[in-house]
Design a protein around this motif. Structure first.
Motif, mmCIF file in Angstrom:
data_model
loop_
_atom_site.group_PDB
_atom_site.id
_atom_site.type_symbol
_atom_site.label_atom_id
_atom_site.label_comp_id
_atom_site.label_asym_id
_atom_site.label_seq_id
_atom_site.Cartn_x
_atom_site.Cartn_y
_atom_site.Cartn_z
ATOM 1 N N PHE A 134 0.818 -1.209 0.000
ATOM 2 C CA PHE A 134 0.000 0.000 0.000
ATOM 3 C C PHE A 134 0.857 1.266 0.000
ATOM 4 O O PHE A 134 0.460 2.276 -0.569
ATOM 5 C CB PHE A 134 -0.962 -0.004 1.191
ATOM 6 N N GLY A 135 2.011 1.209 0.619
ATOM 7 C CA GLY A 135 2.902 2.364 0.633
ATOM 8 C C GLY A 135 3.452 2.682 -0.745
ATOM 9 O O GLY A 135 3.588 3.846 -1.110
ATOM 10 N N SER A 136 3.744 1.659 -1.531
ATOM 11 C CA SER A 136 4.244 1.913 -2.887
ATOM 12 C C SER A 136 3.158 2.539 -3.749
ATOM 13 O O SER A 136 3.444 3.435 -4.552
ATOM 14 C CB SER A 136 4.751 0.618 -3.508
ATOM 15 N N GLY A 137 1.936 2.084 -3.595
ATOM 16 C CA GLY A 137 0.841 2.680 -4.360
ATOM 17 C C GLY A 137 0.556 4.108 -3.947
ATOM 18 O O GLY A 137 0.196 4.952 -4.764
ATOM 19 N N LEU A 138 0.719 4.398 -2.679
ATOM 20 C CA LEU A 138 0.478 5.752 -2.185
ATOM 21 C C LEU A 138 1.631 6.684 -2.550
ATOM 22 O O LEU A 138 1.419 7.857 -2.849
ATOM 23 C CB LEU A 138 0.285 5.728 -0.669
ATOM 24 N N ALA A 139 2.844 6.175 -2.568
ATOM 25 C CA ALA A 139 4.012 7.012 -2.838
ATOM 26 C C ALA A 139 4.234 7.267 -4.327
ATOM 27 O O ALA A 139 4.870 8.255 -4.689
ATOM 28 C CB ALA A 139 5.262 6.363 -2.248
ATOM 29 N N ALA A 140 3.719 6.409 -5.174
ATOM 30 C CA ALA A 140 3.981 6.516 -6.614
ATOM 31 C C ALA A 140 3.605 7.880 -7.202
ATOM 32 O O ALA A 140 4.424 8.472 -7.920
ATOM 33 C CB ALA A 140 3.279 5.386 -7.365
ATOM 34 N N PRO A 141 2.426 8.436 -6.947
ATOM 35 C CA PRO A 141 2.117 9.750 -7.538
ATOM 36 C C PRO A 141 3.061 10.854 -7.076
ATOM 37 O O PRO A 141 3.420 11.741 -7.861
ATOM 38 C CB PRO A 141 0.694 10.039 -7.063
ATOM 39 N N PHE A 142 3.486 10.797 -5.836
ATOM 40 C CA PHE A 142 4.397 11.821 -5.324
ATOM 41 C C PHE A 142 5.779 11.694 -5.950
ATOM 42 O O PHE A 142 6.423 12.703 -6.251
ATOM 43 C CB PHE A 142 4.482 11.737 -3.799
#
Length: 67
Positions: A49-57
């Motif tokens: 979930f962290g990779s999915g959340l961090a990807a746009p940033f």
């Protein structure tokens, strides 16, 4: 008359679906990963979930740093 037929059909369908699908296994048995080690599961969830959340940033940062 029609309402009772529909009600009867729905009752029979749900009963047979429960009878066919309820194997009574242990929780987590049908998951594609093991949930025995809770620390490993926690780390995997944070990474997933962290990779999915961090990807746009990270994409935004990359675009802003381009010349």
């Amino acid at each position: 008359m029609l309402g009772s037929r529909i009600s009867n059909f729905a009752r029979q369908f749900t009963t047979s679906a429960i009878r066919r699908g309820g194997h009574g296994g242990t929780p987590g048995e049908n998951l594609p990963f093991s949930i025995d080690n809770r620390f490993k599961v926690t780390a995997l969830f944070i990474l997933f979930f962290g990779s999915g959340l961090a990807a746009p940033f990270l994409v935004l940062r990359h675009q802003m740093l381009k010349k």
